[in-house]
Motif scaffolding. Structure first.
Motif, mmCIF file in Angstrom:
data_model
loop_
_atom_site.group_PDB
_atom_site.id
_atom_site.type_symbol
_atom_site.label_atom_id
_atom_site.label_comp_id
_atom_site.label_asym_id
_atom_site.label_seq_id
_atom_site.Cartn_x
_atom_site.Cartn_y
_atom_site.Cartn_z
ATOM 1 N N VAL A 98 0.842 -1.201 0.000
ATOM 2 C CA VAL A 98 0.000 0.000 0.000
ATOM 3 C C VAL A 98 0.878 1.252 0.000
ATOM 4 C CG1 VAL A 98 -1.680 1.330 1.365
ATOM 5 C CG2 VAL A 98 -2.031 -1.124 0.979
ATOM 6 N N SER A 99 1.965 1.225 0.754
ATOM 7 C CA SER A 99 2.890 2.370 0.772
ATOM 8 C C SER A 99 3.504 2.604 -0.605
ATOM 9 C CB SER A 99 4.008 2.148 1.790
ATOM 10 O OG SER A 99 3.481 2.053 3.081
ATOM 11 N N LEU A 100 3.958 1.526 -1.250
ATOM 12 C CA LEU A 100 4.556 1.666 -2.584
ATOM 13 C C LEU A 100 3.518 2.112 -3.619
ATOM 14 C CD1 LEU A 100 6.952 -1.417 -2.594
ATOM 15 C CD2 LEU A 100 7.574 1.013 -2.450
ATOM 16 N N THR A 101 2.288 1.643 -3.477
ATOM 17 C CA THR A 101 1.224 2.086 -4.382
ATOM 18 C C THR A 101 0.975 3.579 -4.201
ATOM 19 O OG1 THR A 101 0.185 -0.100 -4.358
ATOM 20 C CG2 THR A 101 -1.188 1.751 -5.063
ATOM 21 N N ALA A 102 0.933 4.037 -2.959
ATOM 22 C CA ALA A 102 0.731 5.468 -2.699
ATOM 23 C C ALA A 102 1.866 6.294 -3.310
ATOM 24 C CB ALA A 102 0.629 5.719 -1.193
ATOM 25 N N ILE A 103 3.089 5.821 -3.177
ATOM 26 C CA ILE A 103 4.234 6.526 -3.770
ATOM 27 C C ILE A 103 4.116 6.545 -5.291
ATOM 28 C CG2 ILE A 103 6.741 6.383 -4.135
ATOM 29 C CD1 ILE A 103 6.884 5.302 -1.193
ATOM 30 N N SER A 104 3.601 5.464 -5.874
ATOM 31 C CA SER A 104 3.490 5.384 -7.335
ATOM 32 C C SER A 104 2.479 6.371 -7.902
ATOM 33 C CB SER A 104 3.115 3.961 -7.777
ATOM 34 O OG SER A 104 1.723 3.727 -7.642
ATOM 35 N N LEU A 105 1.649 6.948 -7.042
ATOM 36 C CA LEU A 105 0.661 7.917 -7.519
ATOM 37 C C LEU A 105 1.275 9.297 -7.771
ATOM 38 C CD1 LEU A 105 -2.354 6.940 -5.243
ATOM 39 C CD2 LEU A 105 -1.911 6.248 -7.611
#
Length: 148
Positions: free
Chosen positions: A101-108
């Motif tokens: 979830v953290s990496l997905t948020a960063i990918s935004l």
């Protein structure tokens, strides 16, 4: 002792561990294919309704195959993270969710920084969430079944 009445040695534990890792990898690769298809179809649908996927920084349009390739690559990265956590973490499913979830948020962040028009930016944000919606629950469920 194992169920057959024999003594289970180290090889038995190693086989079980290898089986869990292999099972997680197989599940992950099937989910990767599903994520690649879902993301590419979503990108094609966005194109059909007028999203151009043109990124001004370089002036090129992102091809549909690009969505599949990038989704596949980062999904495999997610599988590697899940396998590493299964191998070395006491709570792999919980740590995986937090990490993914953290990496997905960063990918935004990159879609906002691309300089693309509003429709392209919105579509890119959604296209980051599509594979996450496939991969994160699938790998988390698989981690939970392999640690119970």
């Amino acid at each position: 002792m194992n169920d057959s009445g024999g003594v289970a040695g180290p090889a038995s534990g190693q086989t079980s561990h290898a089986h869990r890792l292999r099972g997680l990898a197989v599940t992950g690769f099937i989910a990767t294919l599903a994520a690649m298809v879902a993301t590419t179809l979503a990108a094609a649908l966005a194109q059909a309704v007028g999203v151009d996927f043109e990124v001004p920084d370089g002036g090129e349009t992102i091809p549909l195959s690009g969505f599949a390739v990038v989704t596949g690559f980062f999904s495999v990265v997610g599988i590697v993270i899940a396998i590493a956590l299964l191998r070395w973490s006491a709570r792999p499913a919980e740590r995986f969710v937090w990490t993914a979830v953290s990496l997905t948020a960063i990918s935004l962040a990159p879609p906002f920084l691309s300089g693309a028009n509003t429709a392209t930016t919105a579509a890119l944000l959604g296209l980051h969430l599509v594979p996450a919606a496939v991969m994160i629950p699938t790998l988390t469920r698989s981690l939970r079944t392999r640690t119970d």
